[in-house]
Write a protein that holds these residues in place. Structure first.
Motif, PDB file in Angstrom:
ATOM      1  N   VAL A 155       0.841  -1.235  -0.150  1.00 53.00           N
ATOM      2  CA  VAL A 155      -0.073   0.206   0.059  1.00 53.00           C
ATOM      3  C   VAL A 155       1.014   1.267  -0.037  1.00 53.00           C
ATOM      4  O   VAL A 155       1.872   1.443   1.011  1.00 53.00           O
ATOM      5  N   ASN A 156       0.860   1.916  -1.064  1.00 52.41           N
ATOM      6  CA  ASN A 156       1.458   3.247  -1.133  1.00 52.41           C
ATOM      7  C   ASN A 156       0.672   4.607  -1.251  1.00 52.41           C
ATOM      8  O   ASN A 156      -0.576   4.434  -1.452  1.00 52.41           O
ATOM      9  N   SER A 157       1.324   5.688  -1.474  1.00 48.88           N
ATOM     10  CA  SER A 157       0.618   7.073  -1.512  1.00 48.88           C
ATOM     11  C   SER A 157       1.084   7.557  -2.812  1.00 48.88           C
ATOM     12  O   SER A 157       2.330   7.636  -3.058  1.00 48.88           O
ATOM     13  N   LEU A 158       0.042   8.164  -3.504  1.00 47.72           N
ATOM     14  CA  LEU A 158       0.333   8.898  -4.584  1.00 47.72           C
ATOM     15  C   LEU A 158       1.180  10.146  -4.464  1.00 47.72           C
ATOM     16  O   LEU A 158       1.929  10.597  -5.126  1.00 47.72           O
ATOM     17  N   ASN A 159       1.242  10.565  -3.256  1.00 45.96           N
ATOM     18  CA  ASN A 159       1.911  11.525  -2.754  1.00 45.96           C
ATOM     19  C   ASN A 159       3.177  11.475  -2.138  1.00 45.96           C
ATOM     20  O   ASN A 159       3.820  12.477  -1.487  1.00 45.96           O
ATOM     21  N   GLY A 160       3.785  10.276  -2.124  1.00 48.30           N
ATOM     22  CA  GLY A 160       4.666   9.632  -1.464  1.00 48.30           C
ATOM     23  C   GLY A 160       6.026   9.702  -2.267  1.00 48.30           C
ATOM     24  O   GLY A 160       6.000  10.208  -3.350  1.00 48.30           O
ATOM     25  N   SER A 161       6.816   9.013  -1.901  1.00 47.41           N
ATOM     26  CA  SER A 161       8.380   8.687  -2.592  1.00 47.41           C
ATOM     27  C   SER A 161       8.076   7.779  -3.928  1.00 47.41           C
ATOM     28  O   SER A 161       9.141   7.908  -4.762  1.00 47.41           O
ATOM     29  N   GLY A 162       7.280   6.780  -4.000  1.00 45.10           N
ATOM     30  CA  GLY A 162       7.345   5.995  -4.712  1.00 45.10           C
ATOM     31  C   GLY A 162       7.953   4.471  -4.497  1.00 45.10           C
ATOM     32  O   GLY A 162       8.464   3.588  -5.278  1.00 45.10           O
ATOM     33  N   TRP A 163       8.367   4.436  -3.250  1.00 44.34           N
ATOM     34  CA  TRP A 163       9.494   3.424  -2.643  1.00 44.34           C
ATOM     35  C   TRP A 163       8.544   3.087  -1.348  1.00 44.34           C
ATOM     36  O   TRP A 163       8.331   3.883  -0.435  1.00 44.34           O
ATOM     37  N   GLY A 164       8.357   1.937  -1.234  1.00 45.38           N
ATOM     38  CA  GLY A 164       7.736   1.293   0.131  1.00 45.38           C
ATOM     39  C   GLY A 164       6.999   0.086  -0.181  1.00 45.38           C
ATOM     40  O   GLY A 164       6.098  -0.174  -1.165  1.00 45.38           O
ATOM     41  N   GLY A 165       7.147  -1.093   0.614  1.00 48.94           N
ATOM     42  CA  GLY A 165       6.305  -2.326   0.532  1.00 48.94           C
ATOM     43  C   GLY A 165       7.066  -3.361  -0.314  1.00 48.94           C
ATOM     44  O   GLY A 165       8.193  -3.033  -0.449  1.00 48.94           O
TER      45      GLY A 165
END
Length: 309
Positions: A155-165
């Motif tokens: 689960v990531n955020s459109l407003n995040g870094s694009g890295w995670g999970g």
């Protein structure tokens, strides 16, 4: 955001009624079309003085014995769906319990009617809840009747870094770096690209969070490494198709991050065109000159890639 001024009497009325300048504003692409924060590594141009990794030549020679960047257009193309408030939601368990707590646990996961994962072994599907910018990323998604499962997820955020999970081997968002259908139609890809290789190291470097690479060769490439096509190449002189030219320019300007393992020496992720028939590329990709799934784009001298430090 591009401004468009209103001429004549209408302009006077706008000023009198609202007290603002007589210009209307036409928004550019939204977060769904251009995901992640402006500060995201995926959205940064490569500076002119970027340093080259001292082992770059060996790493590129290892993956470019036959110059190619294979486009994952169909079987491993990424199906990306926009979800709104009317999209049905599901409880989606993870079948790989040995990977830890399922990232979808506790989430009502929106999945549009008719959504399908790609047909490759990774069964990828991405669903974006645009109202709050949440990105649901499936690995080995499957539907049986009215029930969805996934091997694992992120689960990531459109407003995040694009890295995670853990939807990809390096921890990159499954949405990050994907070449979108609309970008090929426009002839411009305004971000770094998502690359995969069969010569990825177990080691990784930032912005990667981990690695699923297994190559122990001395010339392996760490996940998270940023690759760039030689910016001195004159792509306009090579007789490239529109699709090749768009990809080549992006690889010169933004480069690409090695973010997963593949069965090919070097490949790049494309959005699956949902207007395409089974096994077909779809009209946008065909019109841009792509010929088949895994098109090598061999008219670009990919042996002129370099790994940045």
């Amino acid at each position: 955001m591009a401004a468009r001024c209103i001429p004549g009497l209408l302009a006077i009325l706008v000023v009198l009624v609202s007290g603002v300048t007589a210009c209307s504003f036409q928004a550019g692409p939204g977060p769904f079309e251009r995901p992640f924060a402006a500060s995201s590594p995926w959205r940064q141009e490569i500076p002119p003085d970027a340093e080259v990794d001292p082992d770059s030549a060996a790493m590129i020679a290892a993956v470019q014995q036959k110059p190619a960047l294979n486009g994952n257009l169909v079987e491993y193309g990424i199906p990306i769906y926009r979800a709104d408030d009317d999209t049905p939601t599901y409880t989606v368990p993870c079948t790989r319990q040995d990977y830890g707590i399922c990232p979808f646990a506790g989430w009502p996961v929106p999945i549009p009617d008719g959504a399908q994962p790609n047909t490759g072994s990774d069964g990828v599907l991405v669903s974006v809840a645009e109202s709050d910018g949440t990105v649901f990323e499936f690995w080995r998604a499957a539907r049986e009747g009215d029930t969805w499962t996934t091997g694992f997820a992120a689960v990531n955020s459109l407003n995040g870094s694009g890295w995670g999970g853990a939807a990809t081997g390096s921890g990159a968002s499954r949405l990050a770096g994907v070449i979108r259908v609309a970008e090929i139609a426009d002839g411009e890809i305004p971000h770094a690209l998502a690359l995969q290789s069969n010569n990825a190291c177990p080691a990784f470097r930032p912005p990667a969070l981990k690695s699923d690479g297994a190559s122990t060769r001395a010339d392996c490439i760490p996940e998270g490494a940023r690759l760039q096509l030689d910016p001195q190449l004159d792509l306009e002189s090579l007789g490239l198709s529109p699709g090749e030219l768009a990809v080549g320019r992006a690889m010169q300007r933004y480069g690409g991050y090695l973010m997963d393992v593949a069965n090919t020496p070097m490949s790049v992720s494309f959005e699956r065109d949902r207007d395409a028939g089974p096994g077909e590329l779809g009209p946008t990709y065909s019109d841009a000159g792509f010929r088949w799934d895994y098109d090598a784009m061999e008219n670009i001298p990919w042996d002129r890639l370099r790994v940045l430090k």
